[in-house]
Design a protein around this motif. Structure first.
Motif, PDB file in Angstrom:
ATOM      1  N   UNK A 177     -15.943  58.459  25.397  1.00 34.29           N
ATOM      2  CA  UNK A 177     -17.110  57.770  24.841  1.00 34.29           C
ATOM      3  C   UNK A 177     -18.278  58.709  24.594  1.00 34.29           C
ATOM      4  N   UNK A 178     -18.417  59.782  25.373  1.00 37.46           N
ATOM      5  CA  UNK A 178     -19.537  60.697  25.140  1.00 37.46           C
ATOM      6  C   UNK A 178     -19.343  61.529  23.874  1.00 37.46           C
ATOM      7  N   UNK A 179     -18.101  61.670  23.421  1.00 39.65           N
ATOM      8  CA  UNK A 179     -17.842  62.442  22.197  1.00 39.65           C
ATOM      9  C   UNK A 179     -17.634  61.553  20.977  1.00 39.65           C
ATOM     10  N   UNK A 180     -17.658  60.258  21.169  1.00 38.85           N
ATOM     11  CA  UNK A 180     -17.414  59.303  20.089  1.00 38.85           C
ATOM     12  C   UNK A 180     -18.429  59.469  18.966  1.00 38.85           C
ATOM     13  N   UNK A 181     -17.932  59.468  17.749  1.00 34.44           N
ATOM     14  CA  UNK A 181     -18.808  59.480  16.594  1.00 34.44           C
ATOM     15  C   UNK A 181     -19.279  60.854  16.133  1.00 34.44           C
ATOM     16  N   UNK A 182     -18.895  61.913  16.835  1.00 32.53           N
ATOM     17  CA  UNK A 182     -19.312  63.253  16.395  1.00 32.53           C
ATOM     18  C   UNK A 182     -18.551  63.587  15.122  1.00 32.53           C
TER      19      UNK A 182
END
Length: 167
Positions: free
Chosen positions: A67-72
């Motif tokens: 979730x912390x890397x989502x959307x990069x």
């Protein structure tokens, strides 16, 4: 009471070089320790880099990494988390065009599709096999596998990481 510990792996299949320090900072903050990834060129996407990491952490660390890397933008990655007391093994896959897929896995890494998900495919299909096939394809994460497969092939001479059983 602390959460059960587990292990997993993070595979960053492709990232622009400018993003690499930011990814390391993000991973450090999730794992609570300093890591330095060994970035290598990604043969499937010239100009992009790849790295992998075996990690150990509390149950749920895989979801937090995902979730912390989502959307990069331009980031392709997969995260695995081994089974631990009270939790099945999991795999997350992310591509810029598809977003995140999450699946429960068996000891061999196969995606396990639940009875409810299969029933949903039957109900949505209403007797149309093409719709049932499509829904089961989504449940298995086939589109993510198709997009990530060219990026999974390790470059010649890349290190091999062996996973170990937890528990």
């Amino acid at each position: 009471m602390s959460s059960p510990m587990t292990r997993g792996a993070l595979y960053i299949h492709s990232a622009p070089s400018a993003m690499c320090p930011h990814l390391e900072w993000t991973i450090n903050s999730v794992l609570g320790r300093q890591i330095d990834l060994d970035w290598t060129p990604q043969p499937a996407a010239p100009g992009l880099l790849r790295a992998d990491l075996a990690w150990t952490g509390e149950q749920g660390t895989g979801a937090l990494l995902t979730s912390t890397m989502r959307g990069w933008m331009h980031l392709r990655y997969e995260v695995t988390e081994e089974a631990s007391p009270g939790s099945d093994a999991l795999r997350w896959s992310h591509t810029p065009s598809l977003g995140i897929f999450q699946g429960v896995t068996d000891v061999h890494g196969n995606i396990m599709v639940s009875e409810d998900r299969i029933r949903y495919a039957y109900e949505k299909g209403q007797g149309n096999p093409a719709v049932v096939y499509h829904e089961l394809s989504i449940a298995l994460g086939e589109a993510w596998d198709e997009e990530l497969e060219p990026f999974r092939a390790a470059a010649e001479g890349a290190p091999v990481r062996w996973m170990h059983h937890v528990g």
